[in-house]
Design a protein around this motif. Structure first.
Motif, PDB file in Angstrom:
ATOM      1  N   GLN A 251       0.953  -0.846   0.102  1.00 47.67           N
ATOM      2  CA  GLN A 251      -0.244   0.567  -0.281  1.00 47.67           C
ATOM      3  C   GLN A 251       0.810   1.223  -0.356  1.00 47.67           C
ATOM      4  O   GLN A 251       0.532   2.015  -1.088  1.00 47.67           O
ATOM      5  CB  GLN A 251      -1.062   0.038   1.179  1.00 47.67           C
ATOM      6  CG  GLN A 251      -1.456   1.012   0.892  1.00 47.67           C
ATOM      7  CD  GLN A 251      -2.553   1.125   0.325  1.00 47.67           C
ATOM      8  OE1 GLN A 251      -3.402   0.036  -0.004  1.00 47.67           O
ATOM      9  NE2 GLN A 251      -2.347   2.307  -0.457  1.00 47.67           N
ATOM     10  N   VAL A 252       1.718   1.607   0.857  1.00 47.64           N
ATOM     11  CA  VAL A 252       3.020   2.353   0.877  1.00 47.64           C
ATOM     12  C   VAL A 252       3.749   2.395  -0.550  1.00 47.64           C
ATOM     13  O   VAL A 252       3.712   4.090  -1.263  1.00 47.64           O
ATOM     14  CB  VAL A 252       4.101   2.238   1.517  1.00 47.64           C
ATOM     15  CG1 VAL A 252       4.901   3.165   1.892  1.00 47.64           C
ATOM     16  CG2 VAL A 252       3.296   2.333   3.465  1.00 47.64           C
ATOM     17  N   GLN A 253       4.248   1.968  -1.539  1.00 43.88           N
ATOM     18  CA  GLN A 253       3.684   1.603  -2.809  1.00 43.88           C
ATOM     19  C   GLN A 253       3.079   1.939  -3.624  1.00 43.88           C
ATOM     20  O   GLN A 253       3.424   3.243  -4.525  1.00 43.88           O
ATOM     21  CB  GLN A 253       5.242   0.231  -3.120  1.00 43.88           C
ATOM     22  CG  GLN A 253       6.123   0.052  -2.738  1.00 43.88           C
ATOM     23  CD  GLN A 253       7.168   1.014  -2.470  1.00 43.88           C
ATOM     24  OE1 GLN A 253       7.596   1.040  -2.892  1.00 43.88           O
ATOM     25  NE2 GLN A 253       7.393   0.298  -0.825  1.00 43.88           N
ATOM     26  N   ARG A 254       2.187   1.910  -3.443  1.00 48.56           N
ATOM     27  CA  ARG A 254       0.993   2.017  -4.574  1.00 48.56           C
ATOM     28  C   ARG A 254       0.848   3.743  -4.101  1.00 48.56           C
ATOM     29  O   ARG A 254       0.617   4.494  -5.182  1.00 48.56           O
ATOM     30  CB  ARG A 254       0.098   0.987  -3.757  1.00 48.56           C
ATOM     31  CG  ARG A 254       0.297  -0.109  -5.092  1.00 48.56           C
ATOM     32  CD  ARG A 254      -0.959  -0.804  -4.184  1.00 48.56           C
ATOM     33  NE  ARG A 254      -2.791  -0.251  -4.668  1.00 48.56           N
ATOM     34  CZ  ARG A 254      -3.581  -0.710  -4.893  1.00 48.56           C
ATOM     35  NH1 ARG A 254      -4.492  -1.547  -3.449  1.00 48.56           N
ATOM     36  NH2 ARG A 254      -5.004  -0.338  -5.285  1.00 48.56           N
ATOM     37  N   ASP A 255       0.462   3.795  -2.916  1.00 43.65           N
ATOM     38  CA  ASP A 255       0.300   5.503  -1.956  1.00 43.65           C
ATOM     39  C   ASP A 255       1.547   6.451  -3.072  1.00 43.65           C
ATOM     40  O   ASP A 255       1.488   7.270  -3.423  1.00 43.65           O
ATOM     41  CB  ASP A 255       0.362   5.668  -0.603  1.00 43.65           C
ATOM     42  CG  ASP A 255      -0.951   4.526  -0.174  1.00 43.65           C
ATOM     43  OD1 ASP A 255      -1.893   4.663  -1.376  1.00 43.65           O
ATOM     44  OD2 ASP A 255      -0.425   4.648   0.807  1.00 43.65           O
ATOM     45  N   GLY A 256       2.427   5.434  -3.141  1.00 40.26           N
ATOM     46  CA  GLY A 256       3.906   6.493  -3.811  1.00 40.26           C
ATOM     47  C   GLY A 256       4.148   6.647  -5.056  1.00 40.26           C
ATOM     48  O   GLY A 256       4.567   8.031  -5.531  1.00 40.26           O
ATOM     49  N   VAL A 257       3.266   5.615  -5.695  1.00 35.72           N
ATOM     50  CA  VAL A 257       3.246   6.063  -7.028  1.00 35.72           C
ATOM     51  C   VAL A 257       2.084   6.530  -7.476  1.00 35.72           C
ATOM     52  O   VAL A 257       1.873   7.690  -8.766  1.00 35.72           O
ATOM     53  CB  VAL A 257       3.146   4.590  -7.853  1.00 35.72           C
ATOM     54  CG1 VAL A 257       2.451   4.636  -9.438  1.00 35.72           C
ATOM     55  CG2 VAL A 257       4.178   3.586  -7.779  1.00 35.72           C
ATOM     56  N   LYS A 258       0.799   6.750  -6.705  1.00 38.73           N
ATOM     57  CA  LYS A 258      -0.097   7.933  -6.399  1.00 38.73           C
ATOM     58  C   LYS A 258       0.785   9.573  -6.690  1.00 38.73           C
ATOM     59  O   LYS A 258       0.429  10.631  -7.616  1.00 38.73           O
ATOM     60  CB  LYS A 258      -0.896   7.752  -6.071  1.00 38.73           C
ATOM     61  CG  LYS A 258      -2.598   8.430  -5.169  1.00 38.73           C
ATOM     62  CD  LYS A 258      -3.295   8.453  -4.749  1.00 38.73           C
ATOM     63  CE  LYS A 258      -4.363   8.997  -5.173  1.00 38.73           C
ATOM     64  NZ  LYS A 258      -5.762   8.756  -3.857  1.00 38.73           N
ATOM     65  N   ASP A 259       1.271   9.867  -5.323  1.00 38.57           N
ATOM     66  CA  ASP A 259       1.741  10.853  -5.179  1.00 38.57           C
ATOM     67  C   ASP A 259       2.425  11.068  -6.287  1.00 38.57           C
ATOM     68  O   ASP A 259       2.899  12.277  -6.658  1.00 38.57           O
ATOM     69  CB  ASP A 259       2.588  10.724  -4.465  1.00 38.57           C
ATOM     70  CG  ASP A 259       2.522  12.254  -3.108  1.00 38.57           C
ATOM     71  OD1 ASP A 259       2.580  12.680  -4.168  1.00 38.57           O
ATOM     72  OD2 ASP A 259       4.011  12.292  -2.743  1.00 38.57           O
ATOM     73  N   ALA A 260       3.582   9.946  -6.826  1.00 39.16           N
ATOM     74  CA  ALA A 260       4.804  10.697  -8.045  1.00 39.16           C
ATOM     75  C   ALA A 260       3.483  11.353  -9.223  1.00 39.16           C
ATOM     76  O   ALA A 260       4.485  11.990 -10.187  1.00 39.16           O
ATOM     77  CB  ALA A 260       5.571   9.627  -8.121  1.00 39.16           C
TER      78      ALA A 260
END
Length: 588
Positions: A251-260
């Motif tokens: 989930q952290v990695q997915r949130d990071g992609v969304k933020d990026a």
């Protein structure tokens, strides 16, 4: 000393000449330099073939990155206790340990069965013809037919090692032997016997030893079952938290992609406004691609962690569980138990199954010592027996007395001889009438106790060489007891080390979680600050991306620290032997 600009021009040539001369002075003491052919610059290495020269992948299509064999829509929420109960019910290692307990139960039943009374019996018919070589019969051969049977009831008294029995036997004998008065003849006997050890075997014997050891083995099997249950529980806890971390990290990695991606769109607007150069958009696009790689790696980690947990929970390869997506529902932020070192060590020494197993082994050794001490005594037994019998039958019509009257010695063919023989046969026939009758008459003799036999005595067995075997067995058991004492001391040391390490690990994990939380908070502040600077033209995109990556790493590290704390709590439960109690699990 002060130098002008002309002095500097003369100074450097003089220094170079001095260094050259100085190096020449020491050249004689310095070994000649060896040409190292291996000292080659990387770009000058020869003989390396080009593999796939000019390779590049222009494909932008994504392969199927779903989780293999798992229906993502079929999610199965599962708490920690549900996972533990599922694992204890289905785990293959637990099933194997259960069978060990059942085997120990049957061993105990078999050992106790040695004191159960038994009934032994036999029945037979025997017919034999033998040549006559006796002077008492004129027959050329003798034929006997015997129909017999016996029934015996016997057993042992558990408390004193006593042996008892009662036996009844019957025979019907038919013969053509002329000197046998009765044919057929019925023989019946009823006997009782009792043997009481006076020294060896009175207090303890092999049967009681086997029962006591079987009890301890059953207790040890229960302890081993509990130990295996604790190990499985601890393994499930670790696998459960690994899956929880893998999912949260995903989930952290997915949130990071969304933020990026949001940052990418923001950068494009800044390019349109002329604040950023177009190349900065490429940097943001690269950041998105790199973070997408992290998502795919995190997804694989989820699959691996889930398979590890399913391997502990499933009983076979065909369970529906393998196609379900497990969803841990346990709260991640566990409370750290307020445990001191003294309390933890006390719990460990009371609850660790390894110590209990060693105690059972010590008790089995004490049983063996008791048995071998008993075997070192002389064998002296008191015996007593009583029997009563009866006999009956029909007078043998072919009976001929083998004894001749005195009158027949002078004239065997005389009338006086014939009369004397007839009188003798009549006398024998008259006496035989006491025993003539059917089988009932035979039983009457036995019941009325007309022909009793009683015997008492003492039997003994004394070793001539002093009983070396029993002494050696006793000595061996004593040494084994000393070995178990040493092993217990060593085990207590290992348990103490285990508890200390587990407690220290929990304290350290708690501190790491605090530091990770602070690092994550600061990373969030730094990232937000850097984005504001970028909007104001006071920063560049690379610093923003660096802060973004640092924030993602800080979030993952915080989750990892929390999971490690939870796993250290589970490890402390295992080290103190409280895994089952802490998770409210009761074994049956």
């Amino acid at each position: 000393m002060i130098m002008n600009k002309h002095s500097y021009k003369l100074f450097f040539p003089v220094v170079l000449v001095s260094l050259f001369l100085f190096s020449g002075v020491f050249a004689q003491d310095t070994p000649p330099k060896v040409d190292d052919t291996q000292n080659v610059k990387p770009e000058e290495v020869k003989g390396v073939p080009n593999i796939a020269e000019g390779y590049r992948n222009d494909s932008r299509e994504l392969p199927d990155i779903g989780r293999v064999g798992v229906d993502m829509l079929d999610q199965k929420p599962m708490s920690m206790r549900e996972a533990i109960l599922k694992g204890l019910e289905s785990n293959i290692d637990i099933e194997v340990t259960k069978t060990d307990v059942k085997l120990a139960e049957f061993d105990l039943e078999a050992a106790e069965g040695s004191f159960e009374p038994s009934i032994n019996g036999q029945t037979f018919y025997d017919r034999s013809t033998t040549p006559n070589i006796s002077i008492f019969s004129s027959n050329k051969s003798t034929t006997n037919g015997t129909l017999g049977g016996s029934l015996r009831y016997q057993g042992y008294l558990r408390d004193y090692g006593s042996f008892y029995y009662s036996e009844i036997s019957n025979q019907r004998i038919g013969t053509n032997n002329t000197i046998s008065i009765l044919s057929p003849q019925y023989n019946t006997s009823l006997s009782f016997g009792f043997t009481q050890p006076l020294l060896r075997g009175r207090r303890f014997d092999e049967r009681r030893r086997v029962i006591e050891i079987a009890k301890k083995n059953l207790s040890m099997s229960d302890v081993q079952f509990r130990q295996k249950a604790i190990e499985v529980t601890a393994g499930i806890q670790r696998a459960y938290w690994d899956l929880a971390f893998a999912l949260k990290n995903l989930q952290v990695q997915r949130d990071g992609v969304k933020d990026a991606k949001e940052q990418l769109e923001h950068n494009r607007r800044l390019v349109e406004e002329g604040i950023l150069a177009p190349i900065d958009v490429v940097a943001a696009e690269t950041q998105v691609a790199n973070l997408e790689l992290s998502v795919y790696s995190a997804l694989e980690n989820v699959n691996r962690a889930e398979n590890s947990l399913k391997g502990l929970l499933s009983g076979n390869k065909n369970e529906v569980l393998w196609s379900e997506a497990l969803l841990p529902t346990e709260a991640v932020d566990l409370k750290v138990p307020p445990t001191s070192l003294d309390d933890a060590l006390t719990d460990a020494f009371q609850n660790r199954p390894e110590l209990e197993s060693l105690s059972n082994a010590k008790e089995i050794n004490e049983i063996n010592q008791r048995f071998y001490k008993e075997q070192d005594k002389p064998q002296v037994d008191f015996t007593a027996s009583y029997s009563t019998s009866g006999v009956s039958g029909s007078f043998n019509s072919g009976f001929r007395t083998p004894f001749q009257p005195t009158v027949c010695q002078t004239d065997p063919n005389s009338a006086e001889c014939a009369a004397a023989i007839e009188a003798l046969n009549a006398s024998i026939r008259s006496n035989a009438e006491t025993f003539t009758g059917g089988y009932q008459s035979n039983l009457s003799d036995m019941i009325l106790n007309r022909y009793p036999t009683f015997r008492v005595g003492v039997t003994f067995t004394l070793p001539v060489a002093g009983g070396k075997t029993s002494a050696a067995n006793l000595g061996k058991s004593l040494v084994e007891g000393e070995k178990l004492d040493i092993q217990r001391k060593r085990l207590e040391q290992l348990i103490q080390i285990d508890v200390r390490n587990a407690l220290q690990s929990m304290r350290t994990a708690e501190a790491r979680l605090r530091s990770a939380a602070i690092a994550r908070e600061n990373s969030e502040k730094q990232y937000e600050s850097e984005k504001r600077k970028l909007d104001e033209g006071l920063s560049d995109i690379y610093k923003v991306l660096e802060r973004q990556t640092a924030l993602m790493n800080a979030r993952s590290q915080e989750i990892q620290a929390q999971i490690e704390l939870n796993k250290s709590i589970a490890e402390l439960q295992r080290a103190t032997g409280n895994s089952l109690k802490a998770n409210e699990v009761t074994l049956k």
